[in-house]
Design a protein around this motif. Structure first.
Motif, mmCIF file in Angstrom:
data_model
loop_
_atom_site.group_PDB
_atom_site.id
_atom_site.type_symbol
_atom_site.label_atom_id
_atom_site.label_comp_id
_atom_site.label_asym_id
_atom_site.label_seq_id
_atom_site.Cartn_x
_atom_site.Cartn_y
_atom_site.Cartn_z
ATOM 1 N N VAL A 1 -25.300 -72.510 20.326
ATOM 2 C CA VAL A 1 -24.590 -71.466 22.213
ATOM 3 C C VAL A 1 -26.170 -70.839 22.638
ATOM 4 O O VAL A 1 -26.778 -70.526 21.696
ATOM 5 C CB VAL A 1 -23.935 -70.164 21.697
ATOM 6 C CG1 VAL A 1 -24.573 -69.615 21.235
ATOM 7 C CG2 VAL A 1 -23.972 -69.721 23.462
ATOM 8 N N GLU A 2 -26.377 -71.422 23.853
ATOM 9 C CA GLU A 2 -27.556 -71.165 24.850
ATOM 10 C C GLU A 2 -27.203 -70.245 25.666
ATOM 11 O O GLU A 2 -26.045 -70.119 26.939
ATOM 12 C CB GLU A 2 -27.959 -72.182 25.616
ATOM 13 C CG GLU A 2 -28.916 -73.508 24.484
ATOM 14 C CD GLU A 2 -29.121 -74.141 25.150
ATOM 15 O OE1 GLU A 2 -29.812 -74.093 27.061
ATOM 16 O OE2 GLU A 2 -30.021 -75.333 24.952
ATOM 17 N N LEU A 3 -27.427 -68.550 25.526
ATOM 18 C CA LEU A 3 -27.442 -67.662 26.375
ATOM 19 C C LEU A 3 -28.748 -67.163 26.306
ATOM 20 O O LEU A 3 -29.034 -66.983 25.562
ATOM 21 C CB LEU A 3 -26.869 -66.732 25.663
ATOM 22 C CG LEU A 3 -25.483 -66.519 25.302
ATOM 23 C CD1 LEU A 3 -24.268 -65.721 24.541
ATOM 24 C CD2 LEU A 3 -24.228 -67.328 26.162
ATOM 25 N N GLU A 4 -28.684 -66.913 28.158
ATOM 26 C CA GLU A 4 -29.770 -65.937 29.041
ATOM 27 C C GLU A 4 -30.758 -64.645 27.420
ATOM 28 O O GLU A 4 -29.639 -64.002 27.834
ATOM 29 C CB GLU A 4 -30.051 -66.024 30.015
ATOM 30 C CG GLU A 4 -31.135 -65.602 30.649
ATOM 31 C CD GLU A 4 -31.574 -65.682 31.978
ATOM 32 O OE1 GLU A 4 -32.599 -65.447 32.901
ATOM 33 O OE2 GLU A 4 -30.807 -65.905 33.155
ATOM 34 N N GLY A 5 -31.350 -64.736 27.356
ATOM 35 C CA GLY A 5 -31.402 -63.519 26.612
ATOM 36 C C GLY A 5 -31.427 -63.467 25.264
ATOM 37 O O GLY A 5 -32.025 -62.286 24.523
ATOM 38 N N LEU A 6 -31.144 -64.714 24.732
ATOM 39 C CA LEU A 6 -31.071 -64.852 23.257
ATOM 40 C C LEU A 6 -32.003 -64.894 22.425
ATOM 41 O O LEU A 6 -31.479 -65.878 21.413
ATOM 42 C CB LEU A 6 -29.246 -65.189 23.314
ATOM 43 C CG LEU A 6 -28.776 -64.724 21.468
ATOM 44 C CD1 LEU A 6 -28.467 -63.390 22.255
ATOM 45 C CD2 LEU A 6 -28.071 -65.849 21.892
ATOM 46 N N ASP A 7 -32.530 -65.016 22.845
ATOM 47 C CA ASP A 7 -33.925 -66.229 21.778
ATOM 48 C C ASP A 7 -33.974 -64.972 20.818
ATOM 49 O O ASP A 7 -33.973 -64.454 20.567
ATOM 50 C CB ASP A 7 -35.039 -65.736 22.756
ATOM 51 C CG ASP A 7 -35.972 -65.853 24.587
ATOM 52 O OD1 ASP A 7 -34.504 -66.956 24.197
ATOM 53 O OD2 ASP A 7 -36.445 -65.514 25.426
ATOM 54 N N GLY A 8 -34.603 -66.591 19.808
ATOM 55 C CA GLY A 8 -34.602 -65.797 19.267
ATOM 56 C C GLY A 8 -33.554 -65.928 17.641
ATOM 57 O O GLY A 8 -33.701 -64.963 16.824
ATOM 58 N N ALA A 9 -32.503 -66.294 18.363
ATOM 59 C CA ALA A 9 -30.943 -66.024 17.490
ATOM 60 C C ALA A 9 -32.144 -67.161 16.166
ATOM 61 O O ALA A 9 -31.536 -68.269 16.197
ATOM 62 C CB ALA A 9 -30.018 -66.294 18.180
ATOM 63 N N GLU A 10 -30.652 -66.455 14.914
ATOM 64 C CA GLU A 10 -30.807 -67.138 13.691
ATOM 65 C C GLU A 10 -29.618 -68.337 13.805
ATOM 66 O O GLU A 10 -28.640 -67.475 13.761
ATOM 67 C CB GLU A 10 -30.583 -66.248 12.164
ATOM 68 C CG GLU A 10 -31.613 -66.934 11.400
ATOM 69 C CD GLU A 10 -33.047 -67.396 11.587
ATOM 70 O OE1 GLU A 10 -32.898 -68.307 9.990
ATOM 71 O OE2 GLU A 10 -33.505 -66.749 11.346
ATOM 72 N N GLU A 11 -30.375 -69.210 13.175
ATOM 73 C CA GLU A 11 -28.699 -70.319 12.935
ATOM 74 C C GLU A 11 -27.930 -69.916 11.325
ATOM 75 O O GLU A 11 -29.178 -69.782 10.569
ATOM 76 C CB GLU A 11 -29.279 -71.624 13.094
ATOM 77 C CG GLU A 11 -29.630 -72.651 14.296
ATOM 78 C CD GLU A 11 -30.078 -73.699 14.221
ATOM 79 O OE1 GLU A 11 -30.103 -73.969 13.814
ATOM 80 O OE2 GLU A 11 -29.717 -73.893 15.910
ATOM 81 N N VAL A 12 -26.597 -69.953 11.583
ATOM 82 C CA VAL A 12 -26.287 -69.671 10.157
ATOM 83 C C VAL A 12 -25.247 -71.104 10.440
ATOM 84 O O VAL A 12 -24.383 -71.594 10.971
ATOM 85 C CB VAL A 12 -25.357 -68.707 10.269
ATOM 86 C CG1 VAL A 12 -24.331 -67.633 9.366
ATOM 87 C CG2 VAL A 12 -26.334 -66.828 11.114
ATOM 88 N N GLU A 13 -25.074 -71.354 8.735
ATOM 89 C CA GLU A 13 -24.077 -72.576 8.076
ATOM 90 C C GLU A 13 -23.169 -71.873 8.257
ATOM 91 O O GLU A 13 -22.082 -70.851 8.579
ATOM 92 C CB GLU A 13 -24.002 -71.985 6.615
ATOM 93 C CG GLU A 13 -23.581 -74.205 6.146
ATOM 94 C CD GLU A 13 -23.691 -73.565 4.367
ATOM 95 O OE1 GLU A 13 -22.980 -72.723 3.875
ATOM 96 O OE2 GLU A 13 -24.547 -74.404 3.510
ATOM 97 N N PRO A 14 -22.339 -72.597 9.483
ATOM 98 C CA PRO A 14 -21.260 -72.417 9.718
ATOM 99 C C PRO A 14 -19.609 -71.769 9.266
ATOM 100 O O PRO A 14 -19.417 -71.086 9.696
ATOM 101 C CB PRO A 14 -20.424 -73.939 10.192
ATOM 102 C CG PRO A 14 -21.501 -74.730 10.655
ATOM 103 C CD PRO A 14 -22.346 -74.468 9.055
ATOM 104 N N ALA A 15 -19.639 -71.943 7.906
ATOM 105 C CA ALA A 15 -18.379 -71.621 7.191
ATOM 106 C C ALA A 15 -18.981 -69.475 6.753
ATOM 107 O O ALA A 15 -18.283 -68.676 6.627
ATOM 108 C CB ALA A 15 -19.219 -72.361 5.573
ATOM 109 N N LEU A 16 -20.245 -69.701 6.956
ATOM 110 C CA LEU A 16 -21.218 -68.328 6.218
ATOM 111 C C LEU A 16 -20.365 -67.476 7.874
ATOM 112 O O LEU A 16 -20.378 -66.083 7.304
ATOM 113 C CB LEU A 16 -21.410 -68.195 5.641
ATOM 114 C CG LEU A 16 -22.689 -68.805 5.199
ATOM 115 C CD1 LEU A 16 -24.549 -68.855 4.832
ATOM 116 C CD2 LEU A 16 -22.085 -67.823 3.939
ATOM 117 N N LEU A 17 -20.504 -68.325 8.869
ATOM 118 C CA LEU A 17 -20.499 -67.208 9.829
ATOM 119 C C LEU A 17 -19.217 -67.491 10.324
ATOM 120 O O LEU A 17 -19.072 -65.952 10.335
ATOM 121 C CB LEU A 17 -20.922 -67.831 11.305
ATOM 122 C CG LEU A 17 -21.387 -67.480 12.312
ATOM 123 C CD1 LEU A 17 -22.284 -66.471 12.748
ATOM 124 C CD2 LEU A 17 -21.680 -68.486 13.309
ATOM 125 N N ALA A 18 -17.927 -68.458 9.844
ATOM 126 C CA ALA A 18 -16.619 -67.707 10.055
ATOM 127 C C ALA A 18 -16.485 -66.768 9.282
ATOM 128 O O ALA A 18 -15.684 -65.899 9.251
ATOM 129 C CB ALA A 18 -16.380 -68.727 9.608
#
Length: 238
Positions: free
Chosen positions: A57-74
């Protein structure tokens, strides 16, 4: 990309499911694009931000967000459908100043859904503030945040004792009909808990007691509905 459940960032999000830990650390978690976007739009930077590696997801101001394996985020989510973004914010960054001309002072309103709805209502019918007594639900709890729909980042919240006067206490019965009540340009409506209402010591400290007229068979309004009617009445008078 985060691929381990023992990652410190994931551990922090799990820890903040506890109200005690939110109070101790001064942090809270927001799930989903809409509420995270509301925080960013208010100029508040998250402490941590996690995004779904497969549904970025691209949100203005959310620079540097860490990607997470989908199952872990869920696994972190309390939502029915896993979010694409989870962010951690500081409580101290939320608005606090009671400068609006009208607001709600809530006495031991313990239902987080009602509290979040009242914050959302204060945003919609304001500008307005929401003052909270001891015993109120946590406005940064997951259920309250979902009900507030991002308004938590725009509506000042703080201590019940700091709510400016005059106070207009809302009673189920026996007060001046709200439509006839003299409301100043500056007014704080005081509402009690869902079942108990306002205790005598709080009601007696109000400058005015008012009631919303109800159908004969009805006993009372839900506290969120009563707060909405009161704020609308103030806004209607201009």
């Amino acid at each position: 990309m985060i691929t381990s459940a023992s990652n410190p960032r994931l551990k922090l999000v799990r820890k903040l499911a506890s109200g005690r830990q939110r109070a101790k650390l001064g942090l809270f978690v927001c799930e989903g694009e809409d509420i995270v976007a509301a925080g960013l739009a208010a100029g508040i930077r998250p402490v941590e931000a996690l995004v779904d590696a497969e549904r970025p997801v691209e949100l203005e101001g959310l620079d540097g967000a860490e990607e997470v394996e989908p199952a872990l985020l869920a696994e972190l989510s309390a939502l029915a459908h896993p979010p694409r973004v989870v962010a951690v914010f500081r409580r101290a960054d939320l608005p606090r100043e009671f400068t609006a001309p009208v607001g709600l002072a809530l006495w031991q309103v313990g239902d987080p859904g009602n509290l979040g709805t009242l914050i959302r209502t204060a945003d919609a019918l304001g500008p307005a503030f929401v003052a909270l007594s001891a015993g109120c639900a946590d406005p940064t709890s997951p259920k309250a945040l979902r009900a507030s729909m991002g308004a938590i980042f725009r509506v000042p919240t703080g201590s019940f004792d700091d709510a400016p006067r005059p106070w207009v206490g809302l009673l189920p019965l026996g007060g001046t009909p709200l439509a006839d009540a003299e409301l100043g340009e500056r007014t704080t409506f005081v509402l009690g808990a869902e079942r108990e209402g306002l205790p005598e010591e709080v009601a007696s400290s109000c400058e005015l007691l008012a009631s919303i007229p109800l159908a004969e068979a009805a006993e009372s309004l839900n506290v969120a509905a009563a707060g909405a009617v009161a704020l609308y009445e103030h806004a209607r008078r201009g």
